[in-house]
Write a protein that holds these residues in place. Structure first.
Motif, PDB file in Angstrom:
ATOM      1  N   UNK A 182       0.927  -1.254   0.150  1.00 24.02           N
ATOM      2  CA  UNK A 182      -0.111  -0.095   0.015  1.00 24.02           C
ATOM      3  C   UNK A 182       0.664   1.164   0.009  1.00 24.02           C
ATOM      4  N   UNK A 183       1.883   1.248   0.686  1.00 21.84           N
ATOM      5  CA  UNK A 183       2.967   2.253   0.688  1.00 21.84           C
ATOM      6  C   UNK A 183       3.725   2.458  -0.644  1.00 21.84           C
ATOM      7  N   UNK A 184       3.838   1.468  -1.103  1.00 23.73           N
ATOM      8  CA  UNK A 184       4.506   1.590  -2.310  1.00 23.73           C
ATOM      9  C   UNK A 184       3.917   2.015  -3.424  1.00 23.73           C
ATOM     10  N   UNK A 185       2.462   1.655  -3.648  1.00 22.78           N
ATOM     11  CA  UNK A 185       1.659   2.086  -4.666  1.00 22.78           C
ATOM     12  C   UNK A 185       1.097   3.153  -4.430  1.00 22.78           C
ATOM     13  N   UNK A 186       0.861   3.941  -3.302  1.00 24.28           N
ATOM     14  CA  UNK A 186       0.576   5.158  -3.037  1.00 24.28           C
ATOM     15  C   UNK A 186      -0.752   5.354  -2.320  1.00 24.28           C
ATOM     16  N   UNK A 187      -1.133   4.154  -1.941  1.00 22.50           N
ATOM     17  CA  UNK A 187      -2.607   4.219  -1.205  1.00 22.50           C
ATOM     18  C   UNK A 187      -2.371   4.857   0.057  1.00 22.50           C
ATOM     19  N   UNK A 188      -3.012   5.943   0.232  1.00 21.41           N
ATOM     20  CA  UNK A 188      -3.194   6.587   1.496  1.00 21.41           C
ATOM     21  C   UNK A 188      -4.567   7.090   2.235  1.00 21.41           C
ATOM     22  N   UNK A 189      -5.375   7.361   1.254  1.00 22.25           N
ATOM     23  CA  UNK A 189      -6.714   7.649   1.976  1.00 22.25           C
ATOM     24  C   UNK A 189      -7.690   6.728   1.084  1.00 22.25           C
ATOM     25  N   UNK A 190      -8.005   5.545   1.265  1.00 20.31           N
ATOM     26  CA  UNK A 190      -8.715   4.681   0.478  1.00 20.31           C
ATOM     27  C   UNK A 190      -8.983   3.478   1.194  1.00 20.31           C
ATOM     28  N   UNK A 191     -10.074   2.679   0.550  1.00 17.37           N
ATOM     29  CA  UNK A 191     -10.146   1.120   1.059  1.00 17.37           C
ATOM     30  C   UNK A 191      -9.267   0.634  -0.171  1.00 17.37           C
ATOM     31  N   UNK A 192      -8.791  -0.547   0.192  1.00 17.86           N
ATOM     32  CA  UNK A 192      -7.843  -1.258  -1.056  1.00 17.86           C
ATOM     33  C   UNK A 192      -8.307  -2.921  -0.569  1.00 17.86           C
ATOM     34  N   UNK A 193      -8.122  -3.621  -1.734  1.00 12.59           N
ATOM     35  CA  UNK A 193      -8.492  -4.904  -1.711  1.00 12.59           C
ATOM     36  C   UNK A 193      -6.998  -5.625  -2.548  1.00 12.59           C
ATOM     37  N   UNK A 194      -6.468  -6.294  -1.774  1.00 11.84           N
ATOM     38  CA  UNK A 194      -4.943  -6.951  -2.197  1.00 11.84           C
ATOM     39  C   UNK A 194      -5.009  -8.123  -2.085  1.00 11.84           C
ATOM     40  N   UNK A 195      -4.324  -9.001  -3.187  1.00  7.51           N
ATOM     41  CA  UNK A 195      -4.341 -10.328  -3.370  1.00  7.51           C
ATOM     42  C   UNK A 195      -2.807 -10.754  -3.478  1.00  7.51           C
ATOM     43  N   UNK A 196      -2.427 -11.716  -2.689  1.00  3.89           N
ATOM     44  CA  UNK A 196      -0.907 -12.235  -2.353  1.00  3.89           C
ATOM     45  C   UNK A 196      -0.918 -13.655  -2.436  1.00  3.89           C
ATOM     46  N   UNK A 197       0.309 -14.318  -3.147  1.00  2.00           N
ATOM     47  CA  UNK A 197       0.463 -15.501  -2.711  1.00  2.00           C
ATOM     48  C   UNK A 197       1.427 -16.032  -1.796  1.00  2.00           C
ATOM     49  N   UNK A 198       1.362 -16.732  -1.008  1.00  2.00           N
ATOM     50  CA  UNK A 198       2.211 -17.008  -0.311  1.00  2.00           C
ATOM     51  C   UNK A 198       2.997 -18.222  -0.610  1.00  2.00           C
ATOM     52  N   UNK A 199       4.194 -18.102  -1.240  1.00  2.67           N
ATOM     53  CA  UNK A 199       4.991 -19.011  -1.671  1.00  2.67           C
ATOM     54  C   UNK A 199       6.277 -19.560  -0.863  1.00  2.67           C
ATOM     55  N   UNK A 200       6.933 -20.335  -1.401  1.00  4.53           N
ATOM     56  CA  UNK A 200       8.116 -20.980  -0.689  1.00  4.53           C
ATOM     57  C   UNK A 200       9.121 -19.809  -0.553  1.00  4.53           C
ATOM     58  N   UNK A 201       9.021 -18.646  -1.382  1.00  2.00           N
ATOM     59  CA  UNK A 201      10.088 -17.387  -1.147  1.00  2.00           C
ATOM     60  C   UNK A 201       9.339 -16.629  -0.363  1.00  2.00           C
ATOM     61  N   UNK A 202       8.069 -16.836   0.160  1.00  7.09           N
ATOM     62  CA  UNK A 202       7.492 -15.747   1.040  1.00  7.09           C
ATOM     63  C   UNK A 202       6.401 -15.008   0.013  1.00  7.09           C
ATOM     64  N   UNK A 203       5.507 -14.051   0.476  1.00  4.64           N
ATOM     65  CA  UNK A 203       4.550 -13.404  -0.040  1.00  4.64           C
ATOM     66  C   UNK A 203       4.928 -12.912  -1.525  1.00  4.64           C
ATOM     67  N   UNK A 204       4.093 -13.011  -2.263  1.00  7.78           N
ATOM     68  CA  UNK A 204       4.319 -12.422  -3.584  1.00  7.78           C
ATOM     69  C   UNK A 204       3.024 -11.522  -4.128  1.00  7.78           C
ATOM     70  N   UNK A 205       2.987 -10.491  -4.688  1.00  3.75           N
ATOM     71  CA  UNK A 205       1.869  -9.681  -4.914  1.00  3.75           C
ATOM     72  C   UNK A 205       1.365 -10.200  -6.048  1.00  3.75           C
ATOM     73  N   UNK A 206      -0.105 -10.354  -6.123  1.00  4.51           N
ATOM     74  CA  UNK A 206      -0.825 -10.637  -7.448  1.00  4.51           C
ATOM     75  C   UNK A 206      -1.477  -9.486  -7.833  1.00  4.51           C
ATOM     76  N   UNK A 207      -2.029  -8.648  -7.088  1.00  7.30           N
ATOM     77  CA  UNK A 207      -2.663  -7.553  -7.450  1.00  7.30           C
ATOM     78  C   UNK A 207      -3.184  -6.533  -6.226  1.00  7.30           C
ATOM     79  N   UNK A 208      -3.375  -5.408  -6.411  1.00  6.10           N
ATOM     80  CA  UNK A 208      -3.935  -4.482  -5.293  1.00  6.10           C
ATOM     81  C   UNK A 208      -4.894  -3.510  -6.286  1.00  6.10           C
ATOM     82  N   UNK A 209      -5.917  -3.004  -5.499  1.00  6.42           N
ATOM     83  CA  UNK A 209      -6.590  -2.233  -6.033  1.00  6.42           C
ATOM     84  C   UNK A 209      -7.310  -1.208  -4.840  1.00  6.42           C
ATOM     85  N   UNK A 210      -7.202   0.168  -5.207  1.00  7.62           N
ATOM     86  CA  UNK A 210      -7.783   1.062  -4.257  1.00  7.62           C
ATOM     87  C   UNK A 210      -9.463   1.116  -4.210  1.00  7.62           C
TER      88      UNK A 210
END
Length: 302
Positions: free
Chosen positions: A145-173
């Motif tokens: 959220x910080x990286x993509x600039x979400x500051x004042x909004x709801x957000x829906x973020x999808x993440x895959x937890x893999x062997x190398x840790x969390x990986x971003x699928x997508x996020x939307x404000x």
């Protein structure tokens, strides 16, 4: 989105967007190879998402996407080719105000292969936002959220937890979809929607909201309805049968007796969804299996 997250040092899938089939397949063969995901760059609900194993499947999937319109009826001008992530998929619904983020909900997805080659939604279960299992997902999402600039909004973020840790699928404000906020709030004390309202009308209360406190009062599944075959004429009372299940809390579906019902090939063609909840998770699992058995036996077309 991906470039902003990657620039902040966050894990993202290897992938690129292309406007021709030839360019997409050439890049795939040279840079990726192996399991891949092909999809539009701007759609929703697993629209034309395809899992591919080799260059021939990537070529066919790219051609399909570029020849189609997306869910919003806009022609697909580009196609996205990415590595296929393997792991457990989660989504996080959050609300932010002036750069302060609060997590309203964390859910774990379970999906299954669909008849058209796209994943279809099976069910999702909540994860306590303050639990140890949610910690890596939570920390990762707040950084996104910080990286993509979400500051004042709801957000829906999808993440895959893999062997190398969390990986971003997508996020939307935006608010997360396919939910019943009143049901979520009843079972957990808060929903993303109610937290968004508090953010707008009670900023002091929002700032003091403890998003790590335990909140879920029962074992819960939000189960997507899956129609296995096209139905020419819907049965008159299939919604009522679902509501009569012992653990049924709510059903978000509207049957139209006598009307056709398409086969479920993605989120949009699903007949709806329903929440199951009970203190004993075995009861929820039992009713989930009952619904899937009813669907196989012709629930929607009797």
């Amino acid at each position: 989105m991906v470039e902003a997250a990657r620039a902040a040092g966050l894990a993202t899938p290897t992938g690129r967007a292309f406007d021709t089939v030839a360019a997409a397949t050439a890049w795939y063969a040279a840079a990726l190879g192996g399991p891949a995901v092909v999809k539009p760059v701007d759609s929703a609900g697993t629209d034309t998402v395809r899992f591919c194993r080799d260059v021939d499947e990537v070529r066919a999937a790219c051609a399909e996407v570029l020849a189609a319109r997306n869910l919003y009826r806009v022609p697909n001008r580009r196609v996205l080719v990415q590595e296929r992530l393997v792991g457990t998929e989660f989504y996080v619904n959050s609300v932010s105000r002036d750069g302060t983020h609060r997590v309203a909900e964390v859910w774990r997805y379970t999906k299954r292969p669909g008849p058209a080659g796209a994943p279809i939604y099976d069910y999702e279960e909540p994860v306590e936002p303050g639990s140890a299992s949610a910690a890596p997902i939570r920390d990762f999402v707040l950084a996104v959220l910080d990286a993509v600039g979400v500051r004042s909004s709801a957000a829906h973020t999808e993440v895959m937890l893999t062997d190398r840790g969390p990986v971003l699928i997508e996020t939307g404000a935006r608010l997360g979809g396919a939910t019943l906020p009143d049901v979520v709030a009843k079972l957990s004390g808060v929903s993303q929607t109610s937290l968004q309202v508090q953010c707008l009308v009670d900023p002091v209360g929002f700032a003091g909201f403890d998003d790590r406190a335990p909140r879920w009062s029962a074992s819960v599944r939000n189960v997507s309805l899956i129609n296995p075959t096209r139905v020419a004429a819907q049965a008159p009372h299939w919604c009522e049968r679902l509501r009569d299940l012992p653990t049924a809390v709510a059903v978000a579906a509207h049957g139209v007796p006598g009307a056709a019902l398409p086969q479920t090939v993605d989120l949009i063609s699903a007949p709806g969804f329903r929440y199951l909840a009970a203190e004993d998770p075995a009861e929820v699992a039992r009713d989930y299996r009952t619904v899937r058995r009813w669907e196989r036996d012709g629930l929607y077309g009797r």
